[in-house]
Design a protein around this motif. Structure first.
Motif, PDB file in Angstrom:
ATOM      1  N   ALA A  32       1.385   9.346  -5.863  1.00 27.14           N
ATOM      2  CA  ALA A  32       1.850  10.700  -5.564  1.00 27.14           C
ATOM      3  C   ALA A  32       2.857  11.173  -6.604  1.00 27.14           C
ATOM      4  O   ALA A  32       2.808  12.331  -7.055  1.00 27.14           O
ATOM      5  CB  ALA A  32       2.462  10.750  -4.166  1.00 27.14           C
ATOM      6  N   ASP A  33       3.769  10.300  -7.022  1.00 23.86           N
ATOM      7  CA  ASP A  33       4.753  10.645  -8.050  1.00 23.86           C
ATOM      8  C   ASP A  33       4.069  10.953  -9.382  1.00 23.86           C
ATOM      9  O   ASP A  33       4.418  11.922 -10.061  1.00 23.86           O
ATOM     10  CB  ASP A  33       5.765   9.517  -8.245  1.00 23.86           C
ATOM     11  CG  ASP A  33       6.702   9.351  -7.066  1.00 23.86           C
ATOM     12  OD1 ASP A  33       6.759  10.254  -6.207  1.00 23.86           O
ATOM     13  OD2 ASP A  33       7.376   8.294  -7.008  1.00 23.86           O
ATOM     14  N   TRP A  66       0.826  -1.202   0.000  1.00 23.95           N
ATOM     15  CA  TRP A  66       0.000   0.000   0.000  1.00 23.95           C
ATOM     16  C   TRP A  66       0.859   1.250   0.000  1.00 23.95           C
ATOM     17  O   TRP A  66       0.551   2.240  -0.654  1.00 23.95           O
ATOM     18  CB  TRP A  66      -0.965   0.010   1.181  1.00 23.95           C
ATOM     19  CG  TRP A  66      -2.171  -0.841   0.926  1.00 23.95           C
ATOM     20  CD1 TRP A  66      -2.461  -2.036   1.504  1.00 23.95           C
ATOM     21  CD2 TRP A  66      -3.236  -0.583  -0.001  1.00 23.95           C
ATOM     22  NE1 TRP A  66      -3.635  -2.532   0.995  1.00 23.95           N
ATOM     23  CE2 TRP A  66      -4.131  -1.660   0.075  1.00 23.95           C
ATOM     24  CE3 TRP A  66      -3.506   0.455  -0.882  1.00 23.95           C
ATOM     25  CZ2 TRP A  66      -5.285  -1.723  -0.701  1.00 23.95           C
ATOM     26  CZ3 TRP A  66      -4.663   0.388  -1.655  1.00 23.95           C
ATOM     27  CH2 TRP A  66      -5.528  -0.693  -1.556  1.00 23.95           C
ATOM     28  N   ARG A  67       1.967   1.231   0.719  1.00 27.00           N
ATOM     29  CA  ARG A  67       2.866   2.388   0.787  1.00 27.00           C
ATOM     30  C   ARG A  67       3.504   2.638  -0.574  1.00 27.00           C
ATOM     31  O   ARG A  67       3.599   3.780  -1.028  1.00 27.00           O
ATOM     32  CB  ARG A  67       3.940   2.159   1.859  1.00 27.00           C
ATOM     33  CG  ARG A  67       4.945   3.255   1.966  1.00 27.00           C
ATOM     34  CD  ARG A  67       4.326   4.545   2.472  1.00 27.00           C
ATOM     35  NE  ARG A  67       5.358   5.550   2.612  1.00 27.00           N
ATOM     36  CZ  ARG A  67       5.208   6.816   2.302  1.00 27.00           C
ATOM     37  NH1 ARG A  67       4.049   7.258   1.887  1.00 27.00           N
ATOM     38  NH2 ARG A  67       6.182   7.649   2.426  1.00 27.00           N
ATOM     39  N   VAL A  68       3.934   1.572  -1.237  1.00 27.17           N
ATOM     40  CA  VAL A  68       4.535   1.705  -2.561  1.00 27.17           C
ATOM     41  C   VAL A  68       3.497   2.242  -3.552  1.00 27.17           C
ATOM     42  O   VAL A  68       3.792   3.139  -4.355  1.00 27.17           O
ATOM     43  CB  VAL A  68       5.127   0.363  -3.044  1.00 27.17           C
ATOM     44  CG1 VAL A  68       5.517   0.422  -4.513  1.00 27.17           C
ATOM     45  CG2 VAL A  68       6.322  -0.021  -2.191  1.00 27.17           C
ATOM     46  N   ASP A  76       0.878   4.084  -2.824  1.00 33.95           N
ATOM     47  CA  ASP A  76       0.637   5.472  -2.456  1.00 33.95           C
ATOM     48  C   ASP A  76       1.735   6.382  -3.001  1.00 33.95           C
ATOM     49  O   ASP A  76       1.459   7.449  -3.549  1.00 33.95           O
ATOM     50  CB  ASP A  76       0.547   5.594  -0.930  1.00 33.95           C
ATOM     51  CG  ASP A  76       0.174   6.982  -0.480  1.00 33.95           C
ATOM     52  OD1 ASP A  76      -0.823   7.528  -0.997  1.00 33.95           O
ATOM     53  OD2 ASP A  76       0.884   7.527   0.392  1.00 33.95           O
ATOM     54  N   GLN A  77       2.980   5.958  -2.906  1.00 32.04           N
ATOM     55  CA  GLN A  77       4.114   6.739  -3.416  1.00 32.04           C
ATOM     56  C   GLN A  77       4.060   6.847  -4.936  1.00 32.04           C
ATOM     57  O   GLN A  77       4.325   7.905  -5.501  1.00 32.04           O
ATOM     58  CB  GLN A  77       5.432   6.100  -2.990  1.00 32.04           C
ATOM     59  CG  GLN A  77       5.695   6.267  -1.532  1.00 32.04           C
ATOM     60  CD  GLN A  77       6.980   7.034  -1.291  1.00 32.04           C
ATOM     61  OE1 GLN A  77       7.739   6.606  -0.503  1.00 32.04           O
ATOM     62  NE2 GLN A  77       7.222   8.129  -1.950  1.00 32.04           N
ATOM     63  N   THR A  78       3.700   5.757  -5.593  1.00 33.98           N
ATOM     64  CA  THR A  78       3.606   5.752  -7.055  1.00 33.98           C
ATOM     65  C   THR A  78       2.535   6.729  -7.530  1.00 33.98           C
ATOM     66  O   THR A  78       2.756   7.491  -8.476  1.00 33.98           O
ATOM     67  CB  THR A  78       3.298   4.331  -7.562  1.00 33.98           C
ATOM     68  OG1 THR A  78       4.326   3.446  -7.104  1.00 33.98           O
ATOM     69  CG2 THR A  78       3.227   4.284  -9.073  1.00 33.98           C
ATOM     70  N   ARG A 121       0.958  11.948  -9.867  1.00 35.38           N
ATOM     71  CA  ARG A 121       0.228  13.217  -9.733  1.00 35.38           C
ATOM     72  C   ARG A 121       1.174  14.409  -9.845  1.00 35.38           C
ATOM     73  O   ARG A 121       0.846  15.409 -10.476  1.00 35.38           O
ATOM     74  CB  ARG A 121      -0.518  13.254  -8.411  1.00 35.38           C
ATOM     75  CG  ARG A 121      -1.754  12.403  -8.417  1.00 35.38           C
ATOM     76  CD  ARG A 121      -2.504  12.508  -7.113  1.00 35.38           C
ATOM     77  NE  ARG A 121      -3.718  11.710  -7.175  1.00 35.38           N
ATOM     78  CZ  ARG A 121      -4.344  11.215  -6.139  1.00 35.38           C
ATOM     79  NH1 ARG A 121      -3.870  11.436  -4.924  1.00 35.38           N
ATOM     80  NH2 ARG A 121      -5.438  10.506  -6.287  1.00 35.38           N
TER      81      ARG A 121
END
Length: 57
Positions: free
Chosen positions: A24-25, A16-18, A20-22, A27
């Motif tokens: 965000a990147d 889930w963290r990965v 979420d980071q993907t 966006r």
């Protein structure tokens, strides 16, 4: 708690963290693009994917 539950929990949290980071990147990279331009890019990508899928079969 069964053996392995904690490992599974940590694995899911990392996934889930990965994700979420993907997101965000992505966006951040598309922040300067207008909605119309982004829609055109997406339509072109869908068309290209469909064309390559049809030609592969």
């Amino acid at each position: 708690m069964k053996k392995g539950d904690l490992s599974k929990f940590i694995e899911d949290a990392v996934k889930w963290r990965v994700l979420d980071q993907t997101i965000a990147d992505a966006r951040a990279q598309f922040a300067g693009i207008s909605a119309d331009e982004l829609e055109t890019l997406l339509a072109d990508a869908v068309t290209a994917a469909r064309t390559s899928t049809r030609s592969a079969s």
